[in-house]
Design a protein around this motif. Structure first.
Motif, mmCIF file in Angstrom:
data_model
loop_
_atom_site.group_PDB
_atom_site.id
_atom_site.type_symbol
_atom_site.label_atom_id
_atom_site.label_comp_id
_atom_site.label_asym_id
_atom_site.label_seq_id
_atom_site.Cartn_x
_atom_site.Cartn_y
_atom_site.Cartn_z
ATOM 1 N N GLY A 112 0.786 -1.232 0.000
ATOM 2 C CA GLY A 112 0.000 0.000 0.000
ATOM 3 C C GLY A 112 0.817 1.279 0.000
ATOM 4 O O GLY A 112 0.244 2.361 0.172
ATOM 5 N N ILE A 113 2.132 1.186 -0.183
ATOM 6 C CA ILE A 113 2.948 2.400 -0.260
ATOM 7 C C ILE A 113 2.590 3.154 -1.542
ATOM 8 O O ILE A 113 2.645 2.610 -2.637
ATOM 9 C CB ILE A 113 4.451 2.064 -0.239
ATOM 10 N N LYS A 114 2.231 4.437 -1.388
ATOM 11 C CA LYS A 114 1.770 5.229 -2.526
ATOM 12 C C LYS A 114 2.902 5.985 -3.225
ATOM 13 O O LYS A 114 2.805 6.301 -4.406
ATOM 14 C CB LYS A 114 0.700 6.223 -2.065
ATOM 15 N N ARG A 115 3.931 6.341 -2.494
ATOM 16 C CA ARG A 115 5.058 7.060 -3.091
ATOM 17 C C ARG A 115 6.286 6.848 -2.222
ATOM 18 O O ARG A 115 6.185 6.703 -1.004
ATOM 19 C CB ARG A 115 4.763 8.553 -3.228
ATOM 20 N N VAL A 116 7.453 6.863 -2.861
ATOM 21 C CA VAL A 116 8.731 6.745 -2.161
ATOM 22 C C VAL A 116 9.566 7.974 -2.495
ATOM 23 O O VAL A 116 9.653 8.385 -3.658
ATOM 24 C CB VAL A 116 9.480 5.464 -2.587
ATOM 25 N N SER A 117 10.174 8.577 -1.482
ATOM 26 C CA SER A 117 11.109 9.674 -1.727
ATOM 27 C C SER A 117 12.533 9.135 -1.653
ATOM 28 O O SER A 117 12.841 8.289 -0.815
ATOM 29 C CB SER A 117 10.927 10.799 -0.710
ATOM 30 N N VAL A 118 13.367 9.612 -2.577
ATOM 31 C CA VAL A 118 14.787 9.236 -2.611
ATOM 32 C C VAL A 118 15.601 10.518 -2.512
ATOM 33 O O VAL A 118 15.359 11.474 -3.248
ATOM 34 C CB VAL A 118 15.145 8.487 -3.910
ATOM 35 N N SER A 119 16.553 10.542 -1.616
ATOM 36 C CA SER A 119 17.376 11.730 -1.414
ATOM 37 C C SER A 119 18.516 11.758 -2.422
ATOM 38 O O SER A 119 19.334 10.838 -2.470
ATOM 39 C CB SER A 119 17.935 11.757 0.006
ATOM 40 N N ILE A 120 18.553 12.818 -3.229
ATOM 41 C CA ILE A 120 19.634 13.036 -4.191
ATOM 42 C C ILE A 120 20.175 14.448 -3.962
ATOM 43 O O ILE A 120 19.444 15.422 -4.126
ATOM 44 C CB ILE A 120 19.153 12.890 -5.656
ATOM 45 N N ASP A 121 21.438 14.553 -3.587
ATOM 46 C CA ASP A 121 22.006 15.843 -3.200
ATOM 47 C C ASP A 121 23.122 16.314 -4.113
ATOM 48 O O ASP A 121 23.819 17.282 -3.815
ATOM 49 C CB ASP A 121 22.490 15.770 -1.746
ATOM 50 N N GLY A 122 23.274 15.641 -5.240
ATOM 51 C CA GLY A 122 24.225 16.063 -6.257
ATOM 52 C C GLY A 122 23.818 15.428 -7.569
ATOM 53 O O GLY A 122 23.223 14.349 -7.580
ATOM 54 N N PRO A 123 24.130 16.071 -8.692
ATOM 55 C CA PRO A 123 23.704 15.548 -9.986
ATOM 56 C C PRO A 123 24.583 14.438 -10.543
ATOM 57 O O PRO A 123 24.308 13.903 -11.610
ATOM 58 C CB PRO A 123 23.773 16.785 -10.888
ATOM 59 N N ASP A 124 25.637 14.084 -9.797
ATOM 60 C CA ASP A 124 26.527 13.017 -10.249
ATOM 61 C C ASP A 124 27.104 12.292 -9.035
ATOM 62 O O ASP A 124 26.897 12.697 -7.889
ATOM 63 C CB ASP A 124 27.654 13.575 -11.133
ATOM 64 N N ALA A 125 27.813 11.206 -9.313
ATOM 65 C CA ALA A 125 28.320 10.359 -8.232
ATOM 66 C C ALA A 125 29.299 11.107 -7.328
ATOM 67 O O ALA A 125 29.262 10.971 -6.102
ATOM 68 C CB ALA A 125 28.979 9.112 -8.817
ATOM 69 N N GLU A 126 30.180 11.898 -7.922
ATOM 70 C CA GLU A 126 31.191 12.585 -7.117
ATOM 71 C C GLU A 126 30.562 13.509 -6.089
ATOM 72 O O GLU A 126 30.922 13.475 -4.905
ATOM 73 C CB GLU A 126 32.129 13.379 -8.036
ATOM 74 N N SER A 127 29.613 14.317 -6.511
ATOM 75 C CA SER A 127 29.015 15.302 -5.599
ATOM 76 C C SER A 127 28.075 14.638 -4.595
ATOM 77 O O SER A 127 28.093 14.959 -3.401
ATOM 78 C CB SER A 127 28.271 16.373 -6.398
ATOM 79 N N HIS A 128 27.251 13.704 -5.059
ATOM 80 C CA HIS A 128 26.299 13.043 -4.162
ATOM 81 C C HIS A 128 27.025 12.181 -3.131
ATOM 82 O O HIS A 128 26.709 12.226 -1.936
ATOM 83 C CB HIS A 128 25.323 12.195 -4.980
ATOM 84 N N ASP A 129 28.000 11.399 -3.571
ATOM 85 C CA ASP A 129 28.708 10.502 -2.652
ATOM 86 C C ASP A 129 29.488 11.280 -1.607
ATOM 87 O O ASP A 129 29.582 10.861 -0.445
ATOM 88 C CB ASP A 129 29.658 9.582 -3.417
ATOM 89 N N ALA A 130 30.041 12.436 -1.992
ATOM 90 C CA ALA A 130 30.767 13.262 -1.029
ATOM 91 C C ALA A 130 29.825 13.751 0.057
ATOM 92 O O ALA A 130 30.180 13.793 1.243
ATOM 93 C CB ALA A 130 31.410 14.454 -1.741
ATOM 94 N N PHE A 131 28.619 14.089 -0.329
ATOM 95 C CA PHE A 131 27.627 14.573 0.627
ATOM 96 C C PHE A 131 27.135 13.446 1.512
ATOM 97 O O PHE A 131 26.945 13.625 2.721
ATOM 98 C CB PHE A 131 26.451 15.183 -0.145
#
Length: 369
Positions: A112-131
């Motif tokens: 019954g889950i209607k929506r899932v949020s995913v946290s993305i804090d950079g547009p690429d692996a380098e920036s997101h992974d650092a965060f």
């Protein structure tokens, strides 16, 4: 509304963020919970979780955000979700995406889950992974998103804005749109939990204002839902900009802004009036960033806490707000970030320290309406 009580906000429960576990497989620098792999003592067991959902459903039919930590680390997460769905609650889930597979997504849909949020804090692996503090976090999150798309599970992107990614927020926003997200929610960093160590990464009040104005401009034509969280000033900006547009020669705001689901929300800070947070041990708070004990579910029922907590009652009484917020004409639609006020002054009713607006003459329908 009775004139004598027009400063008291109604308290119709519309949303609950529930930290079903504090355990997490990442170690993000901005984490409110300072979460790491557990186990953490005192987490509610399956039966107590179901009892809590019974108690919430007796108060209203809010959206329930199953969050953490990482909620997918709880083996009974689908059982909890299915029980809440059966009670008529709208169940959604917040994840970092790295544990999502097509099978997990299909199980969540059945639960019954209607929506899932995913946290993305950079547009690429380098920036997101650092965060996020873990190599491979971006690749894992994107793989999780692809798994949800194959299963047909709706998802949104959440982004916490700091100095580190402010210059790339448009790239992240465009990516959210291009990969098929139903919504993009931006969060302005609140320096609590592990994020205290990132206090120097909090954007300036002026940049805060500029970012929210940019977000408003995007809302006029964006095809996906946009929402600003931990940024109650957005609602002041929305009303200011809408007034400007209504006075412009064309005379009417753009349909994208007026018809957007976001603008059915009544105000910025909903803590204590329409929203609350429940910790992994059952402590009820105004929000996850404002760690004030409004009552413990090990000692009181949810309805009693929601209806009678002195802290919640203070937050509903706009006449008790102090500083700029207390005299602001936009207090009913904004309210200021109570967590940021508390973190920087020790007073959860103090003025919002990151707001550049100087209160003026009250406008009909805002402070007194």
């Amino acid at each position: 509304m009775n004139q004598a009580n027009n400063h008291i906000l109604p308290h119709n429960l519309r949303m609950v963020a529930w930290e079903v576990t504090r355990s997490c497989n990442l170690a993000c620098g901005h984490c409110r919970a300072s979460a790491e792999r557990g186990p953490y003592e005192g987490e509610l067991d399956t039966e107590r979780c179901k009892q809590l959902l019974d108690e919430i459903a007796a108060v209203g039919k809010p959206v329930i955000i199953l969050t953490g930590g990482e909620p997918l680390l709880r083996p009974d997460i689908c059982e909890i979700a299915a029980y809440g769905d059966g009670k008529g609650l709208r169940m959604v889930l917040a994840t970092n995406g790295t544990l999502m597979t097509e099978e997990v997504a299909e199980n969540l849909i059945r639960a019954g889950i209607k929506r899932v949020s995913v946290s993305i804090d950079g547009p690429d692996a380098e920036s997101h992974d650092a965060f996020r503090g873990v190599p491979g976090a971006f690749t894992g999150a994107m793989a999780g998103i692809e798994a949800m798309k194959r299963a047909g599970l709706e998802f949104q992107i959440n982004t916490t804005i700091t100095k580190a990614n402010l210059s790339r927020i448009r790239e992240i926003h465009d990516m959210a749109h291009n990969i098929g997200a139903a919504a993009h929610h931006i969060f302005l960093l609140v320096p609590t939990g592990r994020a205290k160590e990132l206090a120097d990464q909090e954007i300036t009040p002026l940049a805060y204002e500029e970012t929210l104005n940019w977000f408003y401009e995007e809302s006029l034509s964006c095809a996906i839902q946009l929402k600003a969280t931990c940024a109650p000033q957005y609602y002041r900006i929305f009303h200011q900009r809408r007034k400007e547009r209504s006075n412009a020669p064309e005379g009417r705001p753009a349909a994208g802004a007026e018809g957007h689901p976001l603008h059915t929300m009544t105000r910025g800070c909903l803590g204590g009036s329409a929203f609350c947070f429940i910790s992994h041990t059952g402590q009820v708070q105004p929000c996850g960033y404002l760690e004030l004990d409004c009552g413990r579910l090990t000692e009181k029922g949810f309805a009693e806490i929601w209806n009678e907590s002195p802290i919640f009652q203070d937050l509903r009484d706009l006449g008790k707000y102090r500083g700029k917020c207390g005299r602001c004409e936009f207090i009913r639609v904004c309210g200021g970030c109570r967590a940021r006020a508390y973190e920087m002054s020790g007073d959860h009713l103090a003025g919002e320290p990151f707001c550049i607006h100087e209160p003026g003459i009250a406008r009909q329908g805002l402070k007194d309406g």
